[in-house]
Scaffold this motif. Structure first.
Motif, PDB file in Angstrom:
ATOM      1  N   LEU A 170       0.252   2.386  21.173  1.00 61.31           N
ATOM      2  CA  LEU A 170       0.594   1.180  20.411  1.00 61.31           C
ATOM      3  C   LEU A 170       0.462  -0.071  21.273  1.00 61.31           C
ATOM      4  CD1 LEU A 170       3.677   2.505  18.396  1.00 61.31           C
ATOM      5  CD2 LEU A 170       1.392   2.039  17.528  1.00 61.31           C
ATOM      6  N   LYS A 171       0.886   0.046  22.557  1.00 61.84           N
ATOM      7  CA  LYS A 171       0.740  -1.097  23.480  1.00 61.84           C
ATOM      8  C   LYS A 171      -0.729  -1.475  23.628  1.00 61.84           C
ATOM      9  CE  LYS A 171       4.742  -0.427  26.365  1.00 61.84           C
ATOM     10  NZ  LYS A 171       5.125   0.416  27.469  1.00 61.84           N
ATOM     11  N   LYS A 172      -1.570  -0.421  23.775  1.00 65.03           N
ATOM     12  CA  LYS A 172      -2.997  -0.667  23.966  1.00 65.03           C
ATOM     13  C   LYS A 172      -3.593  -1.343  22.734  1.00 65.03           C
ATOM     14  CE  LYS A 172      -7.164   1.316  25.860  1.00 65.03           C
ATOM     15  NZ  LYS A 172      -7.938   2.458  26.263  1.00 65.03           N
ATOM     16  N   LEU A 173      -3.031  -1.043  21.568  1.00 66.91           N
ATOM     17  CA  LEU A 173      -3.554  -1.618  20.334  1.00 66.91           C
ATOM     18  C   LEU A 173      -3.330  -3.124  20.232  1.00 66.91           C
ATOM     19  CD1 LEU A 173      -2.774   1.106  17.694  1.00 66.91           C
ATOM     20  CD2 LEU A 173      -4.988   0.101  18.146  1.00 66.91           C
ATOM     21  N   ASN A 174      -2.432  -3.655  21.060  1.00 65.97           N
ATOM     22  CA  ASN A 174      -2.240  -5.102  21.063  1.00 65.97           C
ATOM     23  C   ASN A 174      -3.466  -5.820  21.625  1.00 65.97           C
ATOM     24  OD1 ASN A 174       0.289  -4.956  19.936  1.00 65.97           O
ATOM     25  ND2 ASN A 174       1.315  -4.707  21.905  1.00 65.97           N
ATOM     26  N   LYS A 175      -4.260  -5.071  22.388  1.00 67.95           N
ATOM     27  CA  LYS A 175      -5.514  -5.654  22.879  1.00 67.95           C
ATOM     28  C   LYS A 175      -6.564  -5.512  21.775  1.00 67.95           C
ATOM     29  CE  LYS A 175      -4.556  -4.042  27.553  1.00 67.95           C
ATOM     30  NZ  LYS A 175      -4.937  -3.049  28.545  1.00 67.95           N
ATOM     31  N   ASN A 176      -7.683  -6.194  21.940  1.00 72.58           N
ATOM     32  CA  ASN A 176      -8.769  -6.070  20.963  1.00 72.58           C
ATOM     33  C   ASN A 176      -9.405  -4.698  21.107  1.00 72.58           C
ATOM     34  OD1 ASN A 176      -8.198  -8.725  20.590  1.00 72.58           O
ATOM     35  ND2 ASN A 176      -9.904  -9.480  21.819  1.00 72.58           N
ATOM     36  N   ILE A 177      -9.405  -3.897  20.060  1.00 71.62           N
ATOM     37  CA  ILE A 177     -10.031  -2.584  20.097  1.00 71.62           C
ATOM     38  C   ILE A 177     -11.316  -2.636  19.272  1.00 71.62           C
ATOM     39  CG2 ILE A 177      -9.766  -0.121  19.512  1.00 71.62           C
ATOM     40  CD1 ILE A 177      -7.915  -0.993  21.774  1.00 71.62           C
ATOM     41  N   HIS A 178     -12.428  -2.211  19.880  1.00 63.16           N
ATOM     42  CA  HIS A 178     -13.710  -2.217  19.171  1.00 63.16           C
ATOM     43  C   HIS A 178     -14.065  -0.837  18.618  1.00 63.16           C
ATOM     44  CE1 HIS A 178     -14.278  -5.502  22.302  1.00 63.16           C
ATOM     45  NE2 HIS A 178     -14.278  -6.138  21.146  1.00 63.16           N
ATOM     46  N   LEU A 179     -13.688   0.205  19.374  1.00 61.12           N
ATOM     47  CA  LEU A 179     -14.086   1.575  19.023  1.00 61.12           C
ATOM     48  C   LEU A 179     -12.876   2.493  19.109  1.00 61.12           C
ATOM     49  CD1 LEU A 179     -16.092   4.015  18.700  1.00 61.12           C
ATOM     50  CD2 LEU A 179     -16.505   3.850  21.162  1.00 61.12           C
ATOM     51  N   ILE A 180     -12.660   3.295  18.066  1.00 61.33           N
ATOM     52  CA  ILE A 180     -11.575   4.283  18.069  1.00 61.33           C
ATOM     53  C   ILE A 180     -12.168   5.685  18.022  1.00 61.33           C
ATOM     54  CG2 ILE A 180      -9.626   5.231  16.750  1.00 61.33           C
ATOM     55  CD1 ILE A 180      -8.932   2.450  15.868  1.00 61.33           C
ATOM     56  N   ILE A 181     -11.641   6.568  18.868  1.00 57.31           N
ATOM     57  CA  ILE A 181     -12.013   7.983  18.846  1.00 57.31           C
ATOM     58  C   ILE A 181     -10.721   8.738  18.523  1.00 57.31           C
ATOM     59  CG2 ILE A 181     -12.922   9.930  20.200  1.00 57.31           C
ATOM     60  CD1 ILE A 181     -14.235   7.557  21.979  1.00 57.31           C
ATOM     61  N   ALA A 182     -10.694   9.463  17.401  1.00 58.01           N
ATOM     62  CA  ALA A 182      -9.408   9.973  16.919  1.00 58.01           C
ATOM     63  C   ALA A 182      -9.512  11.333  16.255  1.00 58.01           C
ATOM     64  CB  ALA A 182      -8.819   8.977  15.918  1.00 58.01           C
ATOM     65  N   THR A 183      -8.349  12.019  16.207  1.00 53.23           N
ATOM     66  CA  THR A 183      -8.188  13.183  15.345  1.00 53.23           C
ATOM     67  C   THR A 183      -7.471  12.701  14.082  1.00 53.23           C
ATOM     68  OG1 THR A 183      -6.175  13.717  16.574  1.00 53.23           O
ATOM     69  CG2 THR A 183      -8.173  14.932  17.186  1.00 53.23           C
ATOM     70  N   PRO A 184      -7.638  13.413  12.948  1.00 51.13           N
ATOM     71  CA  PRO A 184      -7.146  12.870  11.668  1.00 51.13           C
ATOM     72  C   PRO A 184      -5.643  12.609  11.611  1.00 51.13           C
ATOM     73  CG  PRO A 184      -8.680  14.684  11.288  1.00 51.13           C
ATOM     74  CD  PRO A 184      -8.414  14.663  12.753  1.00 51.13           C
ATOM     75  N   GLY A 185      -4.816  13.564  12.064  1.00 48.10           N
ATOM     76  CA  GLY A 185      -3.364  13.421  11.940  1.00 48.10           C
ATOM     77  C   GLY A 185      -2.834  12.194  12.635  1.00 48.10           C
ATOM     78  N   ARG A 186      -3.232  12.004  13.898  1.00 43.70           N
ATOM     79  CA  ARG A 186      -2.724  10.866  14.672  1.00 43.70           C
ATOM     80  C   ARG A 186      -3.235   9.540  14.123  1.00 43.70           C
ATOM     81  NH1 ARG A 186       0.027  10.233  19.433  1.00 43.70           N
ATOM     82  NH2 ARG A 186       1.151  11.999  18.557  1.00 43.70           N
ATOM     83  N   LEU A 187      -4.474   9.523  13.638  1.00 46.41           N
ATOM     84  CA  LEU A 187      -5.014   8.285  13.067  1.00 46.41           C
ATOM     85  C   LEU A 187      -4.243   7.891  11.801  1.00 46.41           C
ATOM     86  CD1 LEU A 187      -7.170   6.055  13.225  1.00 46.41           C
ATOM     87  CD2 LEU A 187      -8.621   7.479  11.775  1.00 46.41           C
ATOM     88  N   LEU A 188      -3.951   8.866  10.952  1.00 46.37           N
ATOM     89  CA  LEU A 188      -3.179   8.582   9.729  1.00 46.37           C
ATOM     90  C   LEU A 188      -1.783   8.072  10.080  1.00 46.37           C
ATOM     91  CD1 LEU A 188      -4.143  11.434   7.249  1.00 46.37           C
ATOM     92  CD2 LEU A 188      -4.431   8.982   6.885  1.00 46.37           C
TER      93      LEU A 188
END
Length: 369
Positions: free
Chosen positions: A113-131
């Motif tokens: 969540l802290k990292k998300l305060n920065k500008n994120i261009h690309l996300i690499i995720a698994t479905p559960g955590r992304l939801l």
């Protein structure tokens, strides 16, 4: 065809050269330009064909670093695959300062969540955590330009169809969709076509090439004698680096105890093992610090590790496709490989199906125990 002709910039080409990659693989040749031009794609390609770079390179070309919006999402079924793709993406970051967020179960959500305060261009995720992030409103996909569904067949097999559809609903109506899958069955096609506009179809058949480089054997045994038969084969082969496949987590646990007791250099890998430990195990195995990795199909899915000389199917795979995926982890890049499958009388029908599919009777190996 080289990377320059495919429209990849010199900085990225230099990074590839430094990692020993000088020429594009067939999947990269066919996908890179199409992706750069904004086409939707359905691509059938096995692990080891270079598919990760086939989508990462054009994504890196297309992302606008001046924007602070999430522009690309790579969705993958397992944490291991998310980690592997993230490692590849981080290597390319030297060429272009793209902010990447890897989000999967087992990682500390607070630091994410802290990292998300920065500008994120690309996300690499698994479905559960992304939801989870979407529900917390910590990730906004409303300006997404490109969506990559990786290992789509496995995603559906593992029961993630509803999650994938929920995630797609969070995206703008107009976006690019790239669907990569080792097998292009009707379920994958149905899912892909529902969300795509006139997709380009790319199919790279790797299995036949792989099988020709792999010597295959079968040991006919009983379930009671299987452990001794495996140990005899391991002693005779003394492989440099091998994966031993079991059908269930419980079977993996039991076999690891037996092999440890008998002083084999082995470690187990399945989804019940904590994430940080799994990452350490994979790092050790990649570095060839461990001789035998005992794993389930799901844990080993998508892992592309060079140097694996032997694959042992302690339990027969449930499908022909699973057999081909398992043994395709050896015999890579022109090297020869070896695979041995242990079959008891109740497995004879599955063995017959595998042999009919690959077109020959697998030679029997005699083991004296």
């Amino acid at each position: 065809m080289n990377f320059k002709q495919l429209g990849i910039n010199d900085d990225l080409i230099n990074i590839l050269k430094n990692t020993g990659i000088t020429n594009p693989t067939p999947i990269q040749e066919q996908c890179i330009s199409l992706i750069k031009e904004g086409h939707d794609i359905i691509a059938e390609a096995a692990t080891g064909t270079g598919k990760t770079l086939a989508f990462l390179l054009p994504i890196f070309e297309n992302i606008n670093c001046a924007s602070n919006e999430i522009q690309a999402l790579i969705l993958t079924p397992t944490r291991e695959l998310a980690i592997q793709i993230t490692n590849e993406a981080n290597k390319l970051k030297e060429a272009k300062n793209i902010n990447i967020l890897a989000t999967y179960g087992g990682r500390d959500i607070g630091s994410q969540l802290k990292k998300l305060n920065k500008n994120i261009h690309l996300i690499i995720a698994t479905p559960g955590r992304l939801l989870d992030h979407i529900e917390r409103k910590t990730i906004d996909l409303s300006k997404l330009k490109t969506f990559i569904l990786d290992e789509a067949d496995q995603m559906l097999l593992m029961g993630f169809k509803n999650e994938v559809e929920s995630i797609i609903k969070e995206m703008p109506k107009k976006h690019q969709t790239l669907c990569f899958s080792a097998t292009m069955n009707s379920d994958v096609k149905k899912l892909a076509y529902r969300y795509m506009i006139d997709p380009s179809i790319v199919s790279i058949k790797k299995e036949e090439v792989t099988l020709s480089a792999i010597k295959q054997d079968v040991v006919e045994t009983t379930d009671r004698n299987k452990r001794d038969a495996l140990c005899k084969v391991l002693d005779e082969d003394n492989s440099f680096m091998a994966i031993i496949f079991c059908r269930t987590k419980r079977r993996v646990d039991e076999l690891e105890v037996i092999l440890h007791t008998r002083k084999y250099d082995c470690v187990k890998l399945h989804s019940d093992i904590p994430q940080n430990k799994r990452e350490r195990i994979m790092k050790s195995f990649r570095n060839a610090d461990i001789q035998y990795l005992i794993a389930t199909d799901v844990a080993a899915r998508g892992l592309d590790i060079s140097g694996i000389t032997h694959i042992y199917n302690y339990d027969i795979p449930e499908t022909v496709e699973s057999y081909i995926h398992r043994i395709g982890r050896t015999g890579r890049a022109g090297e020869s490989g070896y695979t041995c499958m242990f079959v008891d009388p109740k497995n004879m029908r599955e063995l017959e199906q595998i042999e009919n599919n690959i077109g020959f009777k697998i030679p029997r190996r005699n083991v004296d125990i």
